[in-house]
Design an enzyme around this catalytic site. Structure first.
Site, PDB file in Angstrom:
ATOM      1  N   GLY A   8      71.256  40.291  -2.675  1.00  0.00           N
ATOM      2  CA  GLY A   8      70.868  40.285  -4.086  1.00  0.00           C
ATOM      3  C   GLY A   8      71.581  41.360  -4.876  1.00  0.00           C
ATOM      4  CB  ALA A   9      74.795  42.979  -4.328  1.00  0.00           C
ATOM      5  N   GLY A  14      69.984  45.785  -7.016  1.00  0.00           N
ATOM      6  CA  GLY A  14      71.049  45.619  -6.033  1.00  0.00           C
ATOM      7  C   GLY A  14      72.409  45.963  -6.589  1.00  0.00           C
ATOM      8  CB  SER A 138      56.382  45.057  -4.245  1.00  0.00           C
ATOM      9  OG  SER A 138      55.554  45.181  -5.391  1.00  0.00           O
ATOM     10  CE1 TYR A 161      57.897  40.442  -5.773  1.00  0.00           C
ATOM     11  CE2 TYR A 161      55.838  41.613  -6.179  1.00  0.00           C
ATOM     12  CZ  TYR A 161      57.214  41.621  -6.021  1.00  0.00           C
ATOM     13  OH  TYR A 161      57.908  42.813  -6.077  1.00  0.00           O
TER      14      TYR A 161
END
Length: 263
Positions: A8-9, A14, A138, A161
């Site tokens: 996820g860069a 990211g 998270s 999530y």
């Protein structure tokens, strides 16, 4: 200097971390799901240092495993894995979505993908010890219902999530015990609350923090020896949801995870 894979860069946290690591002299392997955006990122990173791009859809376990195989073959010197990619709860009121394999999408991308990718890369990481695995979690955590791990009843994006991030934390602690003595550390962190990312904005939340606020914790775990099997809030040692430390919960999670990954 390390060779670091960041999932996820291409945006958000990211992307910020990728530039910080490249500027520090590390070789960054930047993962994205979109080829054009990944190539654009790599071109920008290469103006600052060394980078290479890898494209894969993390909602497909076959593509996750293929990503692991490609990285392991191209970079047998890999010694840091940052599992950063993730999906938020989605817009308020949005419905349940499925991955390419038919799994609940948030569980698939936020939990099953990093587990599968880590497993694919563990032989390389173990060979390059001391090595580090950083799981971007998270503070929002909610225990899974093992009778309905894919949240088929009473679906809520926020709940999906939080359950995926709980699973990631519990998995981190179990993996740290499994890897004890190998020289491979694995930790999980909450980088910062409501950073200015697409995930937060999509949920209709006004950001509280910048991605720069979330970066120090990730960078510290990626580049320093801070032990293993811990949960951090930013750069500070903290506590995950208490149930994530329960051996029975972790055992049930492991068996459910193996079932889901085998489907």
């Amino acid at each position: 200097m390390s060779t670091v894979l960041i999932t996820g860069a291409t945006s958000g946290l990211g992307r910020y971390i990728a530039f910080e690591l490249v500027r520090d002299g590390h070789l960054v392997l930047a993962h994205g799901r979109d080829r054009a955006r990944t190539e654009q990122l790599v071109a920008e990173l290469r103006t600052e240092g060394r980078a290479e791009g890898f494209v894969a859809e993390l909602a497909s376990l076959a593509e996750v495993r293929e990503l692991g195989a490609r990285v392991a073959e191209a970079h047998p010197e890999l010694d840091v894995l940052i599992n950063n990619a993730g999906l938020g709860g989605g817009p308020h009121g949005s419905g349940r979505e499925l991955s390419a394999d038919g799994h609940e999408l948030r569980l698939a991308v936020n939990y099953l993908a990093p587990v599968a990718l880590t497993r694919a890369l563990l032989p390389v990481l173990r060979a390059n010890a001391p090595a580090r695995i950083v799981n971007v979690g998270s503070a929002g955590q909610e225990p899974l219902d093992f009778a309905d791990p894919e949240l088929t009843r009473g679906y809520s994006g926020v709940s999906a999530y939080c359950r995926s991030k709980f699973a990631l934390a519990a998995h981190t602690f179990a993996l740290a015990e499994e890897l004890a003595g190998t020289g491979v550390s694995v930790n999980v962190l909450h980088p910062a609350t409501y950073m200015d990312t697409a995930m937060v904005r999509d949920a209709g939340v006004t950001p509280w923090k910048t991605v720069a606020d979330g970066a120090p914790g990730v960078l510290a775990l990626a580049t320093q020896d801070l032990g293993t099997g811990s949960y951090f809030d930013g750069t500070s040692p903290s506590r995950a949801h208490e149930a994530a430390y329960d051996p029975e919960v972790r055992g049930r999670l492991a068996s459910v995870t193996d079932q889901l990954l085998a489907m």
